[in-house]
Design a protein around this motif. Structure first.
Motif, PDB file in Angstrom:
ATOM      1  N   VAL A   1      40.035  49.828  42.082  1.00 13.24           N
ATOM      2  CA  VAL A   1      41.341  49.407  41.582  1.00 13.24           C
ATOM      3  C   VAL A   1      41.326  49.300  40.059  1.00 13.24           C
ATOM      4  O   VAL A   1      42.257  49.754  39.375  1.00 13.24           O
ATOM      5  CB  VAL A   1      41.767  48.071  42.229  1.00 13.24           C
ATOM      6  N   ALA A   2      40.264  48.735  39.506  1.00 10.92           N
ATOM      7  CA  ALA A   2      40.166  48.621  38.049  1.00 10.92           C
ATOM      8  C   ALA A   2      40.107  49.994  37.394  1.00 10.92           C
ATOM      9  O   ALA A   2      40.729  50.226  36.338  1.00 10.92           O
ATOM     10  CB  ALA A   2      38.929  47.804  37.677  1.00 10.92           C
ATOM     11  N   ASP A   3      39.379  50.923  38.006  1.00 12.19           N
ATOM     12  CA  ASP A   3      39.281  52.279  37.477  1.00 12.19           C
ATOM     13  C   ASP A   3      40.630  52.982  37.530  1.00 12.19           C
ATOM     14  O   ASP A   3      41.029  53.691  36.586  1.00 12.19           O
ATOM     15  CB  ASP A   3      38.227  53.053  38.282  1.00 12.19           C
ATOM     16  N   VAL A   4      41.355  52.793  38.632  1.00  7.39           N
ATOM     17  CA  VAL A   4      42.688  53.375  38.758  1.00  7.39           C
ATOM     18  C   VAL A   4      43.630  52.795  37.699  1.00  7.39           C
ATOM     19  O   VAL A   4      44.409  53.528  37.070  1.00  7.39           O
ATOM     20  CB  VAL A   4      43.237  53.141  40.181  1.00  7.39           C
ATOM     21  N   ARG A   5      43.560  51.501  37.491  1.00  9.40           N
ATOM     22  CA  ARG A   5      44.432  50.874  36.481  1.00  9.40           C
ATOM     23  C   ARG A   5      44.153  51.463  35.100  1.00  9.40           C
ATOM     24  O   ARG A   5      45.084  51.743  34.325  1.00  9.40           O
ATOM     25  CB  ARG A   5      44.224  49.363  36.472  1.00  9.40           C
ATOM     26  N   ASP A   6      42.887  51.675  34.784  1.00 14.44           N
ATOM     27  CA  ASP A   6      42.526  52.178  33.460  1.00 14.44           C
ATOM     28  C   ASP A   6      42.853  53.654  33.279  1.00 14.44           C
ATOM     29  O   ASP A   6      43.204  54.079  32.173  1.00 14.44           O
ATOM     30  CB  ASP A   6      41.028  51.968  33.200  1.00 14.44           C
ATOM     31  N   ASN A   7      42.728  54.456  34.344  1.00 16.52           N
ATOM     32  CA  ASN A   7      42.766  55.909  34.177  1.00 16.52           C
ATOM     33  C   ASN A   7      43.930  56.616  34.857  1.00 16.52           C
ATOM     34  O   ASN A   7      44.328  57.690  34.400  1.00 16.52           O
ATOM     35  CB  ASN A   7      41.450  56.508  34.691  1.00 16.52           C
ATOM     36  N   VAL A   8      44.488  56.037  35.918  1.00 21.70           N
ATOM     37  CA  VAL A   8      45.614  56.665  36.591  1.00 21.70           C
ATOM     38  C   VAL A   8      46.932  56.056  36.144  1.00 21.70           C
ATOM     39  O   VAL A   8      47.917  56.782  35.933  1.00 21.70           O
ATOM     40  CB  VAL A   8      45.468  56.554  38.125  1.00 21.70           C
ATOM     41  N   TRP A   9      46.969  54.750  35.976  1.00 23.73           N
ATOM     42  CA  TRP A   9      48.226  54.090  35.583  1.00 23.73           C
ATOM     43  C   TRP A   9      48.831  54.682  34.308  1.00 23.73           C
ATOM     44  O   TRP A   9      50.062  54.819  34.229  1.00 23.73           O
ATOM     45  CB  TRP A   9      48.014  52.581  35.472  1.00 23.73           C
ATOM     46  N   PRO A  10      48.021  55.085  33.294  1.00 21.45           N
ATOM     47  CA  PRO A  10      48.630  55.717  32.117  1.00 21.45           C
ATOM     48  C   PRO A  10      49.309  57.057  32.407  1.00 21.45           C
ATOM     49  O   PRO A  10      50.130  57.517  31.607  1.00 21.45           O
ATOM     50  CB  PRO A  10      47.429  55.914  31.172  1.00 21.45           C
ATOM     51  N   MET A  11      49.002  57.677  33.547  1.00 28.13           N
ATOM     52  CA  MET A  11      49.641  58.943  33.929  1.00 28.13           C
ATOM     53  C   MET A  11      51.032  58.729  34.519  1.00 28.13           C
ATOM     54  O   MET A  11      51.805  59.681  34.658  1.00 28.13           O
ATOM     55  CB  MET A  11      48.797  59.669  34.973  1.00 28.13           C
TER      56      MET A  11
END
Length: 321
Positions: free
Chosen positions: A272-282
């Motif tokens: 979840v933390a990785d998704v927040r950092d790397n997918v959420w900006p997309m």
């Protein structure tokens, strides 16, 4: 609170909308006032009695929700009451309230409706974690089966945004065309064309993301380049297949099997933390969930009938509030 409970397993009509006590968040948890809940293939399996909730988790389905924080348990300092959020759950999302470990909560992305936000956590965490496991990198290529589904429509957008050449399979020409419109570089109608031959035209792919399993095993490996990775995330066509292991050795291939719900909390929190950092900006400029249809909670049976028909293009979502 109202919940879509399963007093017995079976078809879509097994659901009963009933009253259950409103849960209280334990230390480290938050209580979410649910606005919408995404429907996933895993929910269908749970309805049929094939994928029960883990011990201690509400017995009704629901792996992702959006809404607002209603209550905060002790030892939580990352969220405040009334924060707009979405969350990855181990179960219990088909309800007016759901508890969730605070580390599995994400901010609701700006520019999305609550219905769209509810369609994100399970698919983005599944796809991104498996792209990581496969070693996906810009310039590589990926074959995504089920490209018109809830996971597939997000996977092709995420892979494209991450710089991968994307090939998807879908069940008819219209779905293939819609996948290409959504950003896929190549679309293959698996009913009328051979996906192995299609990817062979450009030397195969580096990664296959497979929700089918069964008889697809040999063909998936044939579609890979040497040193490629097959990631199995579903078994819609069955759980068994025969394989000559020489194929793996001689071509240095990897077969990776993963599931999200059964991972330890620490692993899910890291994803979840990785998704927040790397997918959420997309989101939403490069990645946006495709919503097929929205049903109110009391029409959950109709929503699951649609899932059983395998008709949706994108996600089916329950609107709770």
């Amino acid at each position: 609170m109202k919940v879509a409970s399963l007093p017995q397993f079976g078809g879509p009509d097994a659901f009963v909308v009933a009253d259950e006590p409103r849960p209280t968040p334990a230390p480290g948890e938050v209580l979410i006032r649910v606005a919408a809940a995404g429907i996933n293939r895993a929910d269908v399996l749970q309805r049929r009695g094939l994928y029960p909730s883990p011990p201690g988790v509400a017995p009704w389905p629901g792996l992702e929700v959006s809404g607002t924080i209603a209550e905060i348990g002790s030892q939580v300092d990352s969220w405040q009451v009334d924060d707009a959020v979405c969350a990855l759950l181990p179960g219990g999302g088909y309800a007016e309230f759901a508890v969730c470990d605070a580390a599995l909560v994400l901010p609701a992305p700006a520019g999305l409706t609550p219905v769209e936000a509810a369609a994100l956590p399970e698919a983005t965490c599944t796809v991104w974690s498996n792209m990581r496991t496969a070693g996906a990198a810009a310039g590589q290529s990926i074959l995504i089966h089920g490209g018109s589904g809830g996971i597939g429509t997000l996977a092709l957008q995420m892979a494209r945004a991450a710089g991968l050449f994307t090939v998807v399979t879908a069940g008819d020409d219209e779905r293939v065309e819609r996948c290409v419109d959504l950003g896929a570089d190549v679309g293959v109608n698996y009913r009328s064309s051979d996906f192995v031959s299609a990817v062979a035209k450009f030397g195969g792919v580096d990664i296959v993301l497979d929700c089918v399993g069964g008889e697809y095993l040999k063909r998936n490996l044939a579609a890979l380049k040497d040193d490629g990775a097959l990631v199995v995330i579903g078994l819609q066509a069955g759980a068994t297949a025969e394989l000559n292991l020489t194929t793996l050795l001689s071509r240095r291939l990897r077969i990776i099997g993963t599931a999200l719900r059964s991972r330890p909390l620490e692993q899910r929190a890291a994803i979840v933390a990785d998704v927040r950092d790397n997918v959420w900006p997309m989101i939403p400029a490069e990645v946006r969930p495709v919503i097929h249809e929205v049903f109110p909670l009391d029409q959950v049976a109709r929503a699951h009938e649609l899932m059983d028909e395998r008709a949706p293009f994108g996600k089916v979502v329950l609107q709770v509030a």
